[in-house]
Design a protein around this motif. Structure first.
Motif, PDB file in Angstrom:
ATOM      1  N   ILE A 109       0.836  -1.199   0.000  1.00 44.94           N
ATOM      2  CA  ILE A 109       0.000   0.000   0.000  1.00 44.94           C
ATOM      3  C   ILE A 109       0.875   1.255   0.000  1.00 44.94           C
ATOM      4  N   VAL A 113      -1.300   7.162   0.703  1.00 42.62           N
ATOM      5  CA  VAL A 113      -2.704   6.748   0.829  1.00 42.62           C
ATOM      6  C   VAL A 113      -2.989   6.297   2.256  1.00 42.62           C
ATOM      7  N   LEU A 114      -2.120   5.460   2.807  1.00 41.16           N
ATOM      8  CA  LEU A 114      -2.324   4.972   4.170  1.00 41.16           C
ATOM      9  C   LEU A 114      -2.317   6.121   5.164  1.00 41.16           C
ATOM     10  N   PHE A 117      -5.701   8.024   5.390  1.00 40.07           N
ATOM     11  CA  PHE A 117      -6.773   7.368   6.142  1.00 40.07           C
ATOM     12  C   PHE A 117      -6.447   7.300   7.641  1.00 40.07           C
ATOM     13  N   LEU A 198      -7.691   0.271  -0.788  1.00 37.77           N
ATOM     14  CA  LEU A 198      -6.388   0.922  -0.621  1.00 37.77           C
ATOM     15  C   LEU A 198      -5.427   0.544  -1.741  1.00 37.77           C
ATOM     16  N   SER A 202      -3.576   2.932  -4.520  1.00 38.62           N
ATOM     17  CA  SER A 202      -2.122   2.890  -4.655  1.00 38.62           C
ATOM     18  C   SER A 202      -1.714   2.700  -6.117  1.00 38.62           C
TER      19      SER A 202
END
Length: 295
Positions: A109, A113-114, A117, A198, A202
């Motif tokens: 991932i 992006v991680l 969140f 996710l 990615s």
């Protein structure tokens, strides 16, 4: 039901207070009842035999009895009326070291992006004692909130790289509010699992926050329909479910439901492999404009 299925060679997996068929994980059994979460239908033993074994009513009865001579089954224990458990988020770990290691290194991932969140407080690492209290389990928790930002749903995923991965919704959660992101455009992308969502972001990170995304945490339509009810501007819907028999079946069912509600711009985005995480972690190159072209 459970005894009969075991005698037929079926493998049953624990799923909360139910058992899930290993051969078709959308189907759960509990006591003498079954439920297909993909089709949102269920019933008793005879209806199960007729639907999944293709038997007539007399044939179903005969097979359940084990032939004309009959076969004995242990009686279902009388279950006490269980109070519906209230929803509560699992306790948080003091760090997210295992969470980041698992999702970044093992699942591939994107950190950006991680981080988005995690900073939105929609993903965190839990630390939960085992039933016997002898050890603790670390899980990734993917939170779904209602229209007021209150957590109403949580999906747990074990942070282990060996064995069959632990996946389970927290008891008492509402399926309408599963893991999602609300953007400002007219597009909604629909996935089976949070990690698929996710992974997709990615692979296609450009301007992803402009669009809306929802993980069904299965194949039920509850969360999809809630997203559409909350935002009438969402008119372009991309169904991005798994590339397997269950995913294809669910895509057809969801497409029909959407068409019945008057939605016309429905696209299907299918991963090259079984799911989007396999696409992300494979060595094959990704076509960057594939999403735009398909929609």
């Amino acid at each position: 039901m459970e005894q009969f299925l075991l005698r037929q060679g079926e493998k049953l997996l624990p799923s909360g207070r139910e058992k899930r068929l290993a051969s078709d994980r959308s189907i759960t059994v509990r006591g003498n009842h079954w439920y297909d979460h993909a089709e949102e239908k269920g019933g008793g033993p005879i209806s199960f035999m007729r639907k999944f074994y293709g038997l007539t009513y007399p044939e179903a009865v005969l097979k359940l009895l084990g032939g004309e001579q009959g076969i004995s089954y242990e009686p279902v224990r009388q279950q006490k009326q269980e109070e519906k458990k209230s929803f509560a988020l699992p306790p948080a770990s003091p760090t997210m070291r295992r969470l980041y290691a698992y999702l970044l290194q093992h699942r591939g991932i994107s950190r950006e992006v991680l981080d988005a969140f995690v900073h939105a407080k929609l993903i965190y690492e839990s630390v939960e004692p085992s039933r016997d209290g002898s050890k603790v389990h670390h899980n990734a928790v993917f939170i779904g909130t209602d229209e007021h930002g209150v957590a109403r749903h949580a999906h747990r995923r074990g942070l282990y790289t060996f064995g069959e991965g632990f996946k389970r919704n927290v008891t008492g959660c509402d399926p309408c509010y599963s893991f999602h992101h609300c953007g400002t455009s007219d597009r909604l992308y629909v996935f089976e699992a949070p990690i698929d969502l996710l992974s997709f972001l990615s692979i296609y990170p450009q301007d992803w926050q402009e669009h809306s995304y929802v993980s069904l945490c299965g194949t039920s339509q509850h969360a999809l329909m809630w997203m559409l009810e909350q935002n009438p501007a969402l008119q372009k819907i991309a169904l991005c479910l798994d590339n397997d028999a269950a995913g294809v079946k669910a895509t057809a069912r969801l497409t029909e439901s959407l068409q019945e509600k008057g939605y016309e711009q429905i696209g299907v985005l299918t991963p090259k492999h079984k799911d989007w995480n396999e696409d992300l972690t494979s060595d094959e190159p990704t076509v960057e404009n594939e999403v735009t072209m398909t929609m």
